[in-house]
Scaffold this active site. Structure first.
Site, short mmCIF file in Angstrom:
data_model
loop_
_atom_site.label_atom_id
_atom_site.label_comp_id
_atom_site.label_asym_id
_atom_site.label_seq_id
_atom_site.Cartn_x
_atom_site.Cartn_y
_atom_site.Cartn_z
CB SER A 123 -25.42 48.94 10.65
OG SER A 123 -25.51 49.14 12.21
N GLY A 136 -21.68 52.63 9.65
CA GLY A 136 -20.36 53.01 9.75
C GLY A 136 -19.40 52.42 11.09
CD GLU A 168 -26.18 51.49 1.64
OE1 GLU A 168 -25.14 52.44 1.67
OE2 GLU A 168 -26.46 50.88 2.78
CD GLU A 221 -22.95 47.75 2.74
OE1 GLU A 221 -21.77 47.75 3.19
OE2 GLU A 221 -23.73 48.47 3.41
CG ASP A 260 -29.11 55.49 7.79
OD1 ASP A 260 -29.22 55.39 6.34
OD2 ASP A 260 -27.96 55.44 8.11
CB THR A 261 -30.27 57.49 3.17
OG1 THR A 261 -30.76 56.33 2.57
CG2 THR A 261 -29.05 57.54 3.40
NE ARG A 285 -29.63 58.38 12.21
CZ ARG A 285 -29.11 57.54 11.71
NH1 ARG A 285 -27.87 57.61 11.23
NH2 ARG A 285 -29.42 56.25 11.73
#
Length: 394
Positions: free
Chosen positions: A160, A162, A267, A279, A286-287, A364
């Site tokens: 996850s 990236g 997504e 996906e 998170d977005t 993050r």
């Protein structure tokens, strides 16, 4: 009749969060608002959701025996997976034994593994996806790259944010991409997916909530990712009516197949009126942190309400909004976020600081939220606020 009793009594509700990052923290807060007991679990101490939970546990959630021991000890009314790195086959077993997994154990199992969800979407549901091949070893991998063609994207089937993801732009990148995928998988080295490039105008997250009242959709969220990790998101993403309807239809098909109650982050790639599935996450996305300022019920509030068996009769969208992730690089257990008075000097700006205990590499650590009259103004406002932020790594 839905009811929630007093905490720590036989009539109370207990939830167990498997994953206690910033998204889990917001879910915990929403559950606390409903008077629900929260046990926060993760692989490290002082994870964000542990700050607001009633109790916390630290253990390796990929260890099936440990996972079963914790669940059987706590006996939660609801098990809530919030990350991919979980021994999901154990959740499938426990659900058969009577435990309730959000949204379902099978949804967690399929979506933790990119192979499971891609085969469900493309091969069972007939939904348009990018071309893809799976590979278990380096020879299979080279063959897959040859069949898909260069350029292509390589991802571990379990990862996850990236991690382990790369792009093969020339034949010289093949060996390097294989190594990146093997080092970045959530469960260690293993099987990978090779995906063909999709020509798209933009990509969106279609937040979809399934509750006792049926299926509801949030306004589409546009976003930008860097190295597979979210950096910016905004709501609403401008779409044609045809593309918006197609996105909701795909989201409904996928989430209906997964079943259960809760929020799903679907997504999608969009090219004109054509929508291509990428996906899905059976949990807050998170977005979707932008919904903390853009809606009356954030994605976290929607998730909590739905998983508790309560209805979502409607979602009120306030207006154009944006988020800007605060990503910090370093190797430290202490950072300071300064000049906050400057960050917050414009109206319509908010900040969330996650309180993560340490950084190794990049991580993050917070998010800036903004509202305005248009999406472009909201994005610009969030970026101005970010540029005023003074981050000190000790």
């Amino acid at each position: 009749m839905a009811k929630i009793g007093s905490k720590w009594t036989p009539s109370g509700r207990k939830t167990l969060l498997l994953g206690s990052g910033e998204l889990g923290k917001e879910v915990a807060i929403e559950l606390q608002r409903m008077g629900v007991e929260v046990v926060a679990c993760d692989k490290y101490h002082n994870a964000p959701a542990m700050h607001v939970a009633d109790k916390w546990c630290v253990f390796n959630m990929l260890d099936g025996k440990e996972l079963r021991n914790v669940i059987e000890s706590e006996k939660p009314d609801h098990i809530i997976p919030e990350v991919e790195a979980i021994a999901t086959p154990v959740l499938v077993e426990l659900e058969k034994e009577g435990y309730k997994v959000t949204p379902t154990a099978n949804a967690a199992f399929l979506t933790m593994n990119r192979e499971g969800i891609r085969r469900l979407a493309a091969e069972e549901l007939g939904i348009l996806t990018s071309p893809y091949k799976f590979a278990s070893d380096y020879d299979e991998f080279k063959k897959a790259v040859d069949e898909i063609g260069i350029p292509c994207v390589v991802k571990p089937i379990m990862s996850s944010s990236g991690h382990g993801q790369s792009v093969i732009k020339t034949p010289d990148d093949i060996e390097k991409s294989w190594k990146i995928a093997q080092e970045g998988g959530r469960a260690g080295a293993g099987r990978v997916i090779v995906e063909g490039f999709v020509k798209f105008d933009y990509e969106i997250t279609q937040l979809t909530v399934r509750s006792v009242a049926g299926t509801s959709f949030c306004e589409p969220i546009g976003h930008i990712q860097i190295d597979g990790d979210y950096r910016y998101s905004w709501q609403p993403q401008a779409m044609t009516p045809e593309a918006k309807a197609a996105a909701q239809e795909i989201a409904r098909k996928v989430t209906d197949a997964l079943g259960g109650y809760g929020i799903f982050g679907v997504e999608l790639f969009v090219k004109g009126n054509e929508v291509i599935f990428s996906e899905v996450s059976p949990r807050p996305h998170d977005t979707g942190m932008v919904t903390m300022i853009s809606q009356d019920l954030s994605e976290f509030a929607l998730h909590a309400r739905a998983l508790l068996g309560l209805p979502v009769p409607g979602i009120r969208f306030y207006g154009p909004s944006a988020s800007r992730a605060i990503v910090v690089e370093g190797d430290t257990k202490e950072i300071e976020m300064g000049d906050l008075e400057k960050v917050l000097e414009e109206p319509g700006v908010q900040i969330r600081i996650f309180g993560k205990p340490e950084i190794h590499g990049h991580r993050r650590m917070g998010v800036i939220l903004a509202t305005a009259d248009t999406v472009e103004e909201a994005k610009a406002k969030a970026e101005r606020a970010y540029e005023k932020l003074n981050i000190t790594v000790h």
